[in-house]
Design a protein around this motif. Structure first.
Motif, PDB file in Angstrom:
ATOM      1  N   VAL A 110       0.851  -1.248   0.015  1.00  0.00           N
ATOM      2  CA  VAL A 110      -0.115   0.306   0.084  1.00  0.00           C
ATOM      3  C   VAL A 110       0.944   1.249   0.125  1.00  0.00           C
ATOM      4  O   VAL A 110       1.746   1.482   0.842  1.00  0.00           O
ATOM      5  N   ASN A 111       0.747   2.101  -1.034  1.00  0.00           N
ATOM      6  CA  ASN A 111       1.423   3.220  -1.096  1.00  0.00           C
ATOM      7  C   ASN A 111       0.848   4.483  -0.584  1.00  0.00           C
ATOM      8  O   ASN A 111       1.432   5.425   0.144  1.00  0.00           O
ATOM      9  N   ASP A 112      -0.556   4.570  -0.556  1.00  0.00           N
ATOM     10  CA  ASP A 112      -1.247   5.875  -0.141  1.00  0.00           C
ATOM     11  C   ASP A 112      -2.654   5.252  -0.049  1.00  0.00           C
ATOM     12  O   ASP A 112      -3.306   4.434  -0.567  1.00  0.00           O
ATOM     13  N   VAL A 113      -3.684   6.332   0.778  1.00  0.00           N
ATOM     14  CA  VAL A 113      -4.854   5.838   0.909  1.00  0.00           C
ATOM     15  C   VAL A 113      -5.626   7.202   0.945  1.00  0.00           C
ATOM     16  O   VAL A 113      -5.133   8.331   1.417  1.00  0.00           O
ATOM     17  N   ARG A 114      -6.647   7.179  -0.055  1.00  0.00           N
ATOM     18  CA  ARG A 114      -7.337   8.496  -0.352  1.00  0.00           C
ATOM     19  C   ARG A 114      -8.775   8.288   0.151  1.00  0.00           C
ATOM     20  O   ARG A 114      -9.525   7.049  -0.249  1.00  0.00           O
ATOM     21  N   MET A 115      -9.391   9.264   1.041  1.00  0.00           N
ATOM     22  CA  MET A 115     -10.826   9.067   1.562  1.00  0.00           C
ATOM     23  C   MET A 115     -11.691  10.286   0.906  1.00  0.00           C
ATOM     24  O   MET A 115     -11.000  11.381   1.139  1.00  0.00           O
ATOM     25  N   VAL A 116     -12.865  10.072   0.572  1.00  0.00           N
ATOM     26  CA  VAL A 116     -13.630  11.022  -0.044  1.00  0.00           C
ATOM     27  C   VAL A 116     -14.969  10.972   0.662  1.00  0.00           C
ATOM     28  O   VAL A 116     -15.575   9.997   0.855  1.00  0.00           O
ATOM     29  N   GLN A 117     -15.439  11.999   1.489  1.00  0.00           N
ATOM     30  CA  GLN A 117     -16.412  12.306   2.078  1.00  0.00           C
ATOM     31  C   GLN A 117     -17.394  13.474   1.643  1.00  0.00           C
ATOM     32  O   GLN A 117     -16.962  14.401   1.670  1.00  0.00           O
ATOM     33  N   SER A 118     -18.697  13.201   1.087  1.00  0.00           N
ATOM     34  CA  SER A 118     -19.558  14.344   0.883  1.00  0.00           C
ATOM     35  C   SER A 118     -20.024  14.917   2.287  1.00  0.00           C
ATOM     36  O   SER A 118     -19.962  14.595   3.190  1.00  0.00           O
ATOM     37  N   VAL A 119     -20.821  16.103   1.898  1.00  0.00           N
ATOM     38  CA  VAL A 119     -21.568  16.691   3.231  1.00  0.00           C
ATOM     39  C   VAL A 119     -22.381  15.758   3.761  1.00  0.00           C
ATOM     40  O   VAL A 119     -22.476  15.493   5.119  1.00  0.00           O
ATOM     41  N   ILE A 120     -23.302  14.733   3.104  1.00  0.00           N
ATOM     42  CA  ILE A 120     -24.104  13.858   3.600  1.00  0.00           C
ATOM     43  C   ILE A 120     -23.391  12.844   4.237  1.00  0.00           C
ATOM     44  O   ILE A 120     -23.735  12.213   5.103  1.00  0.00           O
ATOM     45  N   GLY A 121     -22.168  12.445   3.412  1.00  0.00           N
ATOM     46  CA  GLY A 121     -21.489  11.474   4.084  1.00  0.00           C
ATOM     47  C   GLY A 121     -20.850  11.670   5.224  1.00  0.00           C
ATOM     48  O   GLY A 121     -20.752  10.834   6.189  1.00  0.00           O
ATOM     49  N   ARG A 122     -20.471  12.836   5.739  1.00  0.00           N
ATOM     50  CA  ARG A 122     -19.907  13.359   7.069  1.00  0.00           C
ATOM     51  C   ARG A 122     -21.153  13.246   7.833  1.00  0.00           C
ATOM     52  O   ARG A 122     -20.957  12.921   9.126  1.00  0.00           O
TER      53      ARG A 122
END
Length: 211
Positions: A110-122
């Protein structure tokens, strides 16, 4: 999913640190149509019976509820069997009710981890995680996973512990190899390839590593 199946996927000394699913909102989206269809079927059949048509065969219309219910059960099983697993060695994604599809990424690669959260997701605590690896697969995507921050933290901590263990083993291996290296230096000195001073200097440097 059966715990036995997951255990069969594990290697020697591999331990499960976290098991999770997609967020419950994903399941609601999948079964909402089935719930509405089942409710409408029950309502319509009940209205026809109450209207006094006098035909008892209308009650057989309730059997139509079986169709959306079967689809609902299938969607629930599909959601439940879609699992994301973090072990002390890798990240595993498992899908499929009967036919299983297993994708795993070694923590070591594993080189990197990217996380994406929308407003609803948060607000509802879900998000997408992309695991970038050095393998041929490249990117492993986990969509709308529940509690993504906790998942990411567990995964990164496991990666750090694994790297520390590798460094420790490598260091121990180097220490155990030092006596052999000293013997090889002595052989070079005996052959006149290095001087006595060079031998003592290099020997002292090697011995300093195990003190």
């Amino acid at each position: 999913m059966s715990p036995t199946y997951l255990k069969r996927l594990l290697g020697d000394n591999e331990q499960i640190l976290l098991t999770t699913h997609q967020h419950w909102i994903v399941l609601i989206e999948q079964i909402l149509v089935e719930i509405v269809l089942a409710a409408l079927t029950i309502i319509l059949v009940t209205i026809f019976l109450i209207s006094g048509s006098g035909n008892p065969s209308i009650a057989l219309g309730y059997l139509l509820v079986i169709i959306p219910l079967v689809s609902l059960i299938r969607d629930v099983l599909k959601w439940w069997n879609h699992q994301y697993v973090v072990t002390n060695l890798r990240v595993i994604q498992i899908t499929g009710i009967f036919n299983k599809n297993v994708i795993d990424s070694s923590l070591e690669k594993v080189n990197d981890v990217r996380m994406v959260q929308s407003v609803i997701g948060r607000f509802l605590n879900f998000g997408d995680i992309e695991v970038l690896t050095a393998s041929e697969m490249g990117i492993n995507r986990f969509t709308r996973i529940a509690n993504p921050i906790h998942f990411k933290t567990i995964m990164l901590n496991a990666k750090i512990r694994l790297e520390d263990q590798v460094r420790e083993v490598t260091s121990e291996a180097s220490i155990y190899a030092i006596p052999d290296l000293i013997e090889r230096l002595d052989a070079l000195k005996q052959k006149g390839l290095i001087t006595e001073e060079e031998f003592k200097e290099k020997k002292a440097a090697l011995l300093a590593k195990i003190q």
